[in-house]
Design a protein around this motif. Structure first.
Motif, PDB file in Angstrom:
ATOM      1  N   GLU A  24      -4.195  -0.559  -3.082  1.00 36.73           N
ATOM      2  CA  GLU A  24      -3.312  -0.230  -1.965  1.00 36.73           C
ATOM      3  C   GLU A  24      -1.989   0.319  -2.490  1.00 36.73           C
ATOM      4  O   GLU A  24      -1.372  -0.252  -3.370  1.00 36.73           O
ATOM      5  CB  GLU A  24      -3.057  -1.473  -1.113  1.00 36.73           C
ATOM      6  CG  GLU A  24      -2.174  -1.203   0.093  1.00 36.73           C
ATOM      7  CD  GLU A  24      -1.857  -2.469   0.881  1.00 36.73           C
ATOM      8  OE1 GLU A  24      -1.128  -2.343   1.870  1.00 36.73           O
ATOM      9  OE2 GLU A  24      -2.324  -3.564   0.514  1.00 36.73           O
ATOM     10  N   GLN A  25      -1.566   1.422  -1.927  1.00 35.14           N
ATOM     11  CA  GLN A  25      -0.317   2.030  -2.366  1.00 35.14           C
ATOM     12  C   GLN A  25       0.670   2.041  -1.197  1.00 35.14           C
ATOM     13  O   GLN A  25       0.319   2.415  -0.075  1.00 35.14           O
ATOM     14  CB  GLN A  25      -0.574   3.453  -2.865  1.00 35.14           C
ATOM     15  CG  GLN A  25       0.601   4.046  -3.604  1.00 35.14           C
ATOM     16  CD  GLN A  25       0.239   5.367  -4.275  1.00 35.14           C
ATOM     17  OE1 GLN A  25      -0.702   6.051  -3.881  1.00 35.14           O
ATOM     18  NE2 GLN A  25       0.989   5.724  -5.296  1.00 35.14           N
ATOM     19  N   LEU A  26       1.892   1.614  -1.484  1.00 35.97           N
ATOM     20  CA  LEU A  26       2.961   1.613  -0.482  1.00 35.97           C
ATOM     21  C   LEU A  26       4.165   2.344  -1.046  1.00 35.97           C
ATOM     22  O   LEU A  26       4.346   2.409  -2.268  1.00 35.97           O
ATOM     23  CB  LEU A  26       3.373   0.177  -0.118  1.00 35.97           C
ATOM     24  CG  LEU A  26       2.334  -0.716   0.569  1.00 35.97           C
ATOM     25  CD1 LEU A  26       2.885  -2.122   0.756  1.00 35.97           C
ATOM     26  CD2 LEU A  26       1.926  -0.134   1.913  1.00 35.97           C
ATOM     27  N   SER A  27       5.002   2.842  -0.162  1.00 35.22           N
ATOM     28  CA  SER A  27       6.221   3.512  -0.631  1.00 35.22           C
ATOM     29  C   SER A  27       7.176   2.476  -1.209  1.00 35.22           C
ATOM     30  O   SER A  27       7.138   1.296  -0.850  1.00 35.22           O
ATOM     31  CB  SER A  27       6.890   4.265   0.517  1.00 35.22           C
ATOM     32  OG  SER A  27       7.355   3.346   1.483  1.00 35.22           O
ATOM     33  N   SER A  28       8.040   2.921  -2.095  1.00 34.66           N
ATOM     34  CA  SER A  28       8.991   2.016  -2.744  1.00 34.66           C
ATOM     35  C   SER A  28       9.960   1.388  -1.760  1.00 34.66           C
ATOM     36  O   SER A  28      10.470   0.302  -1.998  1.00 34.66           O
ATOM     37  CB  SER A  28       9.783   2.765  -3.814  1.00 34.66           C
ATOM     38  OG  SER A  28       8.909   3.219  -4.816  1.00 34.66           O
ATOM     39  N   ASP A  29      10.203   2.083  -0.641  1.00 31.92           N
ATOM     40  CA  ASP A  29      11.140   1.535   0.338  1.00 31.92           C
ATOM     41  C   ASP A  29      10.440   0.822   1.495  1.00 31.92           C
ATOM     42  O   ASP A  29      11.061   0.481   2.496  1.00 31.92           O
ATOM     43  CB  ASP A  29      12.071   2.627   0.862  1.00 31.92           C
ATOM     44  CG  ASP A  29      11.319   3.753   1.558  1.00 31.92           C
ATOM     45  OD1 ASP A  29      10.076   3.803   1.492  1.00 31.92           O
ATOM     46  OD2 ASP A  29      11.994   4.601   2.184  1.00 31.92           O
ATOM     47  N   HIS A  30       9.147   0.561   1.344  1.00 28.67           N
ATOM     48  CA  HIS A  30       8.401  -0.167   2.370  1.00 28.67           C
ATOM     49  C   HIS A  30       9.012  -1.571   2.475  1.00 28.67           C
ATOM     50  O   HIS A  30       9.341  -2.202   1.460  1.00 28.67           O
ATOM     51  CB  HIS A  30       6.918  -0.252   1.990  1.00 28.67           C
ATOM     52  CG  HIS A  30       6.052  -0.807   3.065  1.00 28.67           C
ATOM     53  ND1 HIS A  30       5.960  -2.149   3.322  1.00 28.67           N
ATOM     54  CD2 HIS A  30       5.248  -0.174   3.968  1.00 28.67           C
ATOM     55  CE1 HIS A  30       5.133  -2.351   4.325  1.00 28.67           C
ATOM     56  NE2 HIS A  30       4.686  -1.157   4.743  1.00 28.67           N
ATOM     57  N   PRO A  31       9.201  -2.103   3.683  1.00 30.30           N
ATOM     58  CA  PRO A  31       9.835  -3.425   3.842  1.00 30.30           C
ATOM     59  C   PRO A  31       9.162  -4.544   3.044  1.00 30.30           C
ATOM     60  O   PRO A  31       9.846  -5.404   2.483  1.00 30.30           O
ATOM     61  CB  PRO A  31       9.724  -3.694   5.346  1.00 30.30           C
ATOM     62  CG  PRO A  31       9.601  -2.353   5.970  1.00 30.30           C
ATOM     63  CD  PRO A  31       8.895  -1.488   4.964  1.00 30.30           C
ATOM     64  N   GLU A  32       7.835  -4.527   2.960  1.00 34.27           N
ATOM     65  CA  GLU A  32       7.153  -5.578   2.196  1.00 34.27           C
ATOM     66  C   GLU A  32       7.440  -5.468   0.700  1.00 34.27           C
ATOM     67  O   GLU A  32       7.605  -6.474   0.015  1.00 34.27           O
ATOM     68  CB  GLU A  32       5.642  -5.521   2.430  1.00 34.27           C
ATOM     69  CG  GLU A  32       5.199  -6.014   3.788  1.00 34.27           C
ATOM     70  CD  GLU A  32       3.697  -5.975   3.910  1.00 34.27           C
ATOM     71  OE1 GLU A  32       3.068  -7.043   3.705  1.00 34.27           O
ATOM     72  OE2 GLU A  32       3.156  -4.879   4.185  1.00 34.27           O
ATOM     73  N   VAL A  33       7.500  -4.240   0.205  1.00 34.04           N
ATOM     74  CA  VAL A  33       7.811  -4.025  -1.212  1.00 34.04           C
ATOM     75  C   VAL A  33       9.247  -4.463  -1.484  1.00 34.04           C
ATOM     76  O   VAL A  33       9.515  -5.160  -2.466  1.00 34.04           O
ATOM     77  CB  VAL A  33       7.594  -2.549  -1.604  1.00 34.04           C
ATOM     78  CG1 VAL A  33       8.104  -2.283  -3.015  1.00 34.04           C
ATOM     79  CG2 VAL A  33       6.123  -2.170  -1.483  1.00 34.04           C
ATOM     80  N   GLU A  34      10.167  -4.093  -0.605  1.00 34.38           N
ATOM     81  CA  GLU A  34      11.562  -4.493  -0.784  1.00 34.38           C
ATOM     82  C   GLU A  34      11.720  -6.013  -0.735  1.00 34.38           C
ATOM     83  O   GLU A  34      12.453  -6.590  -1.525  1.00 34.38           O
ATOM     84  CB  GLU A  34      12.445  -3.822   0.266  1.00 34.38           C
ATOM     85  CG  GLU A  34      12.611  -2.330   0.023  1.00 34.38           C
ATOM     86  CD  GLU A  34      13.478  -1.657   1.073  1.00 34.38           C
ATOM     87  OE1 GLU A  34      13.702  -2.236   2.161  1.00 34.38           O
ATOM     88  OE2 GLU A  34      13.935  -0.540   0.786  1.00 34.38           O
ATOM     89  N   ARG A  35      10.999  -6.664   0.176  1.00 32.31           N
ATOM     90  CA  ARG A  35      11.063  -8.122   0.286  1.00 32.31           C
ATOM     91  C   ARG A  35      10.517  -8.778  -0.992  1.00 32.31           C
ATOM     92  O   ARG A  35      11.091  -9.713  -1.535  1.00 32.31           O
ATOM     93  CB  ARG A  35      10.291  -8.594   1.522  1.00 32.31           C
ATOM     94  CG  ARG A  35      10.452 -10.059   1.840  1.00 32.31           C
ATOM     95  CD  ARG A  35       9.846 -10.492   3.179  1.00 32.31           C
ATOM     96  NE  ARG A  35       8.693  -9.744   3.631  1.00 32.31           N
ATOM     97  CZ  ARG A  35       8.698  -8.855   4.654  1.00 32.31           C
ATOM     98  NH1 ARG A  35       9.803  -8.625   5.327  1.00 32.31           N
ATOM     99  NH2 ARG A  35       7.592  -8.219   4.991  1.00 32.31           N
ATOM    100  N   PHE A  36       9.383  -8.260  -1.485  1.00 30.52           N
ATOM    101  CA  PHE A  36       8.799  -8.793  -2.720  1.00 30.52           C
ATOM    102  C   PHE A  36       9.777  -8.649  -3.887  1.00 30.52           C
ATOM    103  O   PHE A  36       9.982  -9.585  -4.656  1.00 30.52           O
ATOM    104  CB  PHE A  36       7.486  -8.072  -3.043  1.00 30.52           C
ATOM    105  CG  PHE A  36       6.905  -8.471  -4.375  1.00 30.52           C
ATOM    106  CD1 PHE A  36       6.212  -9.664  -4.506  1.00 30.52           C
ATOM    107  CD2 PHE A  36       7.056  -7.663  -5.487  1.00 30.52           C
ATOM    108  CE1 PHE A  36       5.681 -10.044  -5.729  1.00 30.52           C
ATOM    109  CE2 PHE A  36       6.532  -8.031  -6.710  1.00 30.52           C
ATOM    110  CZ  PHE A  36       5.841  -9.222  -6.835  1.00 30.52           C
ATOM    111  N   LEU A  37      10.403  -7.481  -4.007  1.00 32.95           N
ATOM    112  CA  LEU A  37      11.346  -7.256  -5.098  1.00 32.95           C
ATOM    113  C   LEU A  37      12.571  -8.149  -4.968  1.00 32.95           C
ATOM    114  O   LEU A  37      13.069  -8.677  -5.961  1.00 32.95           O
ATOM    115  CB  LEU A  37      11.763  -5.784  -5.151  1.00 32.95           C
ATOM    116  CG  LEU A  37      10.665  -4.823  -5.611  1.00 32.95           C
ATOM    117  CD1 LEU A  37      11.121  -3.383  -5.444  1.00 32.95           C
ATOM    118  CD2 LEU A  37      10.271  -5.104  -7.047  1.00 32.95           C
TER     119      LEU A  37
END
Length: 113
Positions: A24-37
């Motif tokens: 699965e690929q998501l954009s770097s600014d996707h809310p889930e990716v930002e929350r994980f980071l």
């Protein structure tokens, strides 16, 4: 765009640069990716406790060295310290001396030169 790996609950557990481990690929600014980071960059409370415990050990050594310095410069007398402190310092000194002797003597008793 990172590839994400999720747990059984659907939460992101890791990010990858390639699809080798996650499809699965998501954009770097996707809310889930930002929350994980954001969660990944803040240590868990246990990490703070471990860091504090390590710091306590360092401070104990600094305090011990400071007491030795003050005694050696005759700014305080060792006997001025409370008896329980004297005992703890002497015990630590004995342990450190024993450990140093073991490190200096790298041959065991059965080996001869």
């Amino acid at each position: 765009m990172p590839f994400v790996k999720r747990d059984t609950m659907g939460r992101i557990v890791s990010l990858h640069g390639t699809a080798d481990e996650a499809s699965e690929q998501l954009s770097s600014d996707h809310p889930e990716v930002e929350r994980f980071l954001a969660q990944s960059t803040h240590p868990a409370p246990d990490a703070y406790k471990r860091a504090l415990a390590e710091s306590d050990q360092d401070i104990a050594r600094v305090t011990e060295d400071l007491i030795h310095l003050l005694v050696n410069k005759n700014l305080i007398l060792f006997t001025d310290l409370p008896p329980v402190v004297q005992k703890k310092l002497l015990d630590r000194e004995r342990l450190r001396s024993h450990l140093q002797q073991r490190e200096d003597n790298f041959l065991d008793d059965s080996e001869l030169l």
